[in-house]
Design an enzyme around this catalytic site. Structure first.
Site, short mmCIF file in Angstrom:
data_model
loop_
_atom_site.label_atom_id
_atom_site.label_comp_id
_atom_site.label_asym_id
_atom_site.label_seq_id
_atom_site.Cartn_x
_atom_site.Cartn_y
_atom_site.Cartn_z
N ASP A 78 0.82 -1.21 0.00
CA ASP A 78 0.00 0.00 0.00
C ASP A 78 0.85 1.26 0.00
OD1 ASP A 78 -2.39 -1.44 0.01
OD2 ASP A 78 -2.44 -1.57 2.19
N GLU A 102 -9.49 -1.92 4.31
CA GLU A 102 -8.99 -1.49 5.62
C GLU A 102 -9.77 -0.29 6.15
OE1 GLU A 102 -4.22 -2.56 5.35
OE2 GLU A 102 -4.95 -0.69 4.48
#
Length: 268
Positions: free
Chosen positions: A41, A149
């Site tokens: 990420d 997330e």
């Protein structure tokens, strides 16, 4: 359990880069600051920021970090700096800061809560550090959270990695982040690495903590968006769907705006 969403990688990449550049221009800042963890990420986020042509500072913030996480992060930064002359890097070793903090607060008999709170403390020390570098460089802190997330299971630290100025990949599923990583030529060592938040100083993965893989949670999130219920599934699918529902419910306080106690006018 795979998600099924069409993703136009090259077009999405261009869209995000333009969005980042426009946002920074309108905010009248010089560039971006990104915390580099050695994970996919942060690698994708920093690559997107680099493509804007604006100064992009990659910050390493080790706190008792595993060597493989450090080496992956440095491999990515080295590659990014070779490709983009607007990318620079700095390291702030926060291990002594963390140890000083830990010595100043009391211990508790509940070891689980203490370990979890100290893990979140690591994330919050890093957030503070990123904002220091953003401040002295007139830059924005770019968040690295993905959609699962940030809006699915709330797998982030409030005012830690959740404390950012803008979130360029928060509308991308993890599978889409992986596709983008390949397109952006993120090192294979990072793409293939098991996702981990690296907050506990051991080798536990995100899946170990969540009880399901990102592919499974992505599937569950899409099914929930369709209005499906846990009784619609059996076996592992039902187990994963229930994991998703539980995490989504208990972490709403992270995903929703801070509640404000609005006083009735007749009491003012």
């Amino acid at each position: 359990m795979a998600a099924s969403r069409k993703f136009k990688t090259e077009t999405a990449n261009e869209y995000i880069v333009n969005w980042l550049r426009d946002y920074a221009t309108n905010a009248k800042v010089k560039g971006f600051v990104v915390g580099i963890s050695g994970g996919i990420d942060s690698a994708v986020t920093s690559s997107l920021c680099a493509q804007t042509g604006l100064p992009t500072l990659c910050v390493e913030m080790p706190i008792h970090q595993a060597e493989n996480q450090v080496s992956r992060g440095r491999e990515h930064i080295k590659q990014l700096m070779e490709r983009f002359d607007n990318v620079s890097t700095v390291e702030a070793d926060l291990t002594p800061v963390f140890e000083t903090f830990r010595k100043q607060v009391p211990e508790t008999e509940n070891q689980y809560l203490q370990d979890l709170t100290l893990a979140n403390t690591r994330a919050r020390l890093r957030m503070t550090t990123l904002y220091y570098f953003a401040g002295i460089n007139s830059a924005l802190v770019a968040g690295t959270g993905n959609k699962v997330e940030d809006f699915g299971v709330g797998f982030f630290t409030k005012y830690g990695d959740g404390g950012v100025d803008l979130s360029p990949i928060a509308d991308l599923m993890k599978s889409e982040v992986r596709e983008l990583a390949k397109f952006l030529k993120v090192p294979e060592s990072i793409i293939a690495a098991k996702p981990t938040d690296g907050l506990f100083g051991d080798d536990r993965s995100d899946e170990d903590q969540l009880g399901a893989s990102y592919d499974e949670l992505e599937w569950a999130m899409l099914e929930a968006e369709k209005g499906k219920k846990h009784d619609d599934f059996t076996g592992r699918q039902k187990e994963v769907f229930n994991i998703y529902l539980r995490l989504n419910a208990i972490n709403q306080h992270k995903m929703n705006p801070i509640p404000v106690c609005e006083i009735p006018l007749n009491l003012k």
